[in-house]
Design a protein around this motif. Structure first.
Motif, PDB file in Angstrom:
ATOM      1  N   PHE A 111      59.231  49.164  41.500  1.00 57.52           N
ATOM      2  CA  PHE A 111      58.860  50.298  40.666  1.00 57.52           C
ATOM      3  C   PHE A 111      60.035  51.240  40.449  1.00 57.52           C
ATOM      4  O   PHE A 111      60.204  51.787  39.359  1.00 57.52           O
ATOM      5  N   LEU A 135      51.925  56.595  42.400  1.00 59.37           N
ATOM      6  CA  LEU A 135      52.995  56.669  41.403  1.00 59.37           C
ATOM      7  C   LEU A 135      52.755  57.798  40.411  1.00 59.37           C
ATOM      8  O   LEU A 135      53.695  58.486  40.002  1.00 59.37           O
ATOM      9  N   ILE A 193      51.413  53.672  33.521  1.00 58.44           N
ATOM     10  CA  ILE A 193      51.743  53.380  34.921  1.00 58.44           C
ATOM     11  C   ILE A 193      50.906  52.204  35.404  1.00 58.44           C
ATOM     12  O   ILE A 193      51.424  51.263  36.013  1.00 58.44           O
ATOM     13  N   VAL A 223      52.090  48.560  36.914  1.00 60.99           N
ATOM     14  CA  VAL A 223      51.672  48.143  38.257  1.00 60.99           C
ATOM     15  C   VAL A 223      51.027  46.756  38.179  1.00 60.99           C
ATOM     16  O   VAL A 223      51.358  45.863  38.969  1.00 60.99           O
ATOM     17  N   VAL A 250      53.771  44.133  37.671  1.00 56.91           N
ATOM     18  CA  VAL A 250      54.562  43.876  38.882  1.00 56.91           C
ATOM     19  C   VAL A 250      53.775  42.998  39.859  1.00 56.91           C
ATOM     20  O   VAL A 250      54.328  42.072  40.448  1.00 56.91           O
TER      21      VAL A 250
END
Length: 91
Positions: free
Chosen positions: A13, A39, A81, A85, A88
C-alpha cells in the motif's frame, strides 16, 4: 491475516499510495474491511499520486466501475481505497 501478511500488505500500500504508513499500528487485520478503515484514517486529505490514479483508471475500466476514475485530481475517497485493497489482496 497474520502480522507478516499485514506488514507485507502495508508495504504494498505504501508503494501504491506513495505515503509512509505506520506499520507498527497496522496490527492484525481480520479482514480487508479493517484494512480499508485503517488506510482511510491515514489517507484523509492526501492527494492521489500519478501511479495510484493510473491504477484506478485501469480498475475502473477492467471492472466497469467508472466512478473509481472520477475525481482523480482530488483527495482519496473510501471506494477508491477499497478498490485498491481488493486488488492487492487478489495478487
Amino acid at each position: 491475516m497474520n502480522s507478516l501478511d499485514a506488514v507485507e500488505a502495508v508495504m504494498a500500500f505504501e508503494e501504491v499510495f506513495a505515503v509512509e504508513l505506520p506499520v507498527h499500528e497496522s496490527g492484525d487485520f481480520g479482514s480487508p474491511q479493517e484494512m480499508v478503515d485503517w488506510l482511510e484514517l491515514y489517507l484523509t486529505n492526501q492527494r492521489l499520486n500519478k501511479e495510484a490514479a493510473t491504477l484506478l483508471r485501469k480498475l475502473a475500466k477492467d471492472h466497469n466501475t467508472p466512478e473509481l476514475a472520477e475525481g482523480l485530481e482530488g483527495t482519496w475517497r473510501r471506494e477508491q481505497i477499497a478498490a485498491i485493497v481488493r486488488e492487492v489482496f487478489r495478487q
